[in-house]
Design an enzyme around this catalytic site. Structure first.
Site, short mmCIF file in Angstrom:
data_model
loop_
_atom_site.label_atom_id
_atom_site.label_comp_id
_atom_site.label_asym_id
_atom_site.label_seq_id
_atom_site.Cartn_x
_atom_site.Cartn_y
_atom_site.Cartn_z
N HIS A 138 12.21 17.83 -0.45
CA HIS A 138 11.16 16.94 -0.97
C HIS A 138 11.51 16.38 -2.37
CE1 HIS A 138 8.48 18.60 2.14
NE2 HIS A 138 8.81 19.80 1.74
C1 BDR Z 1 6.00 19.95 -2.32
O1 BDR Z 1 5.36 21.22 -2.38
C2 BDR Z 1 6.24 22.19 -2.88
O2 BDR Z 1 6.22 23.31 -2.04
C3 BDR Z 1 7.60 21.57 -2.97
O3 BDR Z 1 8.26 22.03 -4.12
C4 BDR Z 1 7.31 20.09 -3.06
O4 BDR Z 1 7.11 19.67 -4.39
C5 BDR Z 1 6.15 19.55 -0.86
O5 BDR Z 1 4.91 19.49 -0.24
#
Ligand code: BDR
Ligand code: CA
Length: 313
Positions: free
Chosen positions: A243
């Protein structure tokens, strides 16, 4: 080309970790003025320690690391150890940090850094819940004209959430902060799950990172090995989605992404849909767009760039 000044606000988190490393591997394009930490994937004490472990791993202890807000604006903190492990960086064996936290609060650092920004302005890169950024905007709105762009990982435009059926983690954890940021009037680039669920660490891509054969690549491969298992189990994916590195990749090469400008509103009232990013993709309301919402990524190009940059550290 002069490097673009940025502040990275994060809650590491293995994918935050890769984002930080990608940014630190790119000093020609990105001048990291500071790393600010927020509670999110794990509590603040751990995110603030993890950010320093990563700065040390990259040999960039010149970058100050600040601790920020320990909890969201209104709601109780929700964490995600079930994804990231107890430490937030499970899967690597980085030692506890030696460097101290920078003195002062992350929110004050963001305010001061934005106020002091030159004509190129300051780009904010939130990779976690938006608490610190919203608090900085509320504390001193004079920073607004100096914010060049807010490029954030968060939300889900046309797909379902990953934390509730409606909401993505970063927005769900602090929807009120997200509301402040999306309504702030400055240019926002939203990188939602629609994009990041196409940025999958397949075994071949993970092998390419591991094959770099450095301490950094060993640490990244270890972390991703651990982190990938959750999304592989839940979504039947061939690997985990990276992500947060998409934010840094967008700054380095926006041509890897596509999307459109749209009006985004944040659900802050209904428990059922709390934290939903309601994206008016088709312009149904006729309201003026407040964000560039990305929905496509050249995943091969992204992983090629990531692998090449990680090899520089
Ligand atoms: C986001 O949530 C966190 O778990 C990850 O680091 C990312 O920023 C994805 O939904
Ligand atoms: Ca994150």
């Amino acid at each position: 080309m002069t490097a673009r000044p940025i502040v990275i606000d994060c809650d590491p988190g293995q994918d935050d970790a890769v984002a930080l490393l990608l940014a630190m591997a790119s000093p020609g394009e990105l001048a990291i003025r500071g790393v600010t930490c927020v509670a999110g994937n794990v509590p603040l004490e751990l995110t603030a320690a993890n950010a320093r472990r990563l700065v040390e791993l990259a040999g960039r202890t010149d970058i100050p690391v600040y601790a920020g807000c320990p909890a969201p604006m209104l709601r109780p903190l929700v964490t995600a150890e079930y994804v990231h492990g107890k430490t937030g960086l499970d899967g690597c064996d980085l030692p506890p940090p030696s460097m101290a936290l920078a003195e002062g609060h992350a929110v004050d650092f963001i305010v001061e850094t934005c106020l002091a920004a030159g004509p190129e302005g300051m780009t904010l890169c939130p990779l976690g819940p938006l608490t610190n950024i919203a608090q900085a905007i509320i504390k001193d709105p004079r920073i607004l004209p100096n914010i060049r762009e807010i490029v954030l990982m968060g939300g889900a435009a046309m797909i379902t959430g990953n934390t509730t059926p409606s909401a993505e983690f970063n927005i769900y954890v602090d929807p009120h902060a997200a509301h402040v940021v999306f309504e702030c009037g400055r240019p926002v680039v939203m990188i939602p799950l629609d994009v990041t669920h196409k940025a999958i660490t397949t075994p071949a891509r993970l092998d390419a990172i591991r094959a770099i054969g450095t301490r950094v690549s060993d640490s990244v491969a270890g972390m991703l090995d651990f982190y990938d298992r959750f999304d592989m189990d839940r979504y039947g994916m061939a690997g985990g989605p990276l992500h947060d590195p998409c934010v840094i990749a967008y700054l380095l090469n926006p041509g890897l992404f596509a999307g459109r400008r749209a009006r985004v509103r944040i659900e802050t009232r209904s428990e059922l849909t709390m934290g939903r990013t309601v994206v008016d993709w088709w312009g149904i309301t006729g309201d003026a767009p407040n964000a560039l919402v990305l929905n496509e990524i050249d995943a091969d190009g992204f992983y090629a760039m990531l692998t090449e940059r990680l090899a520089r550290l």
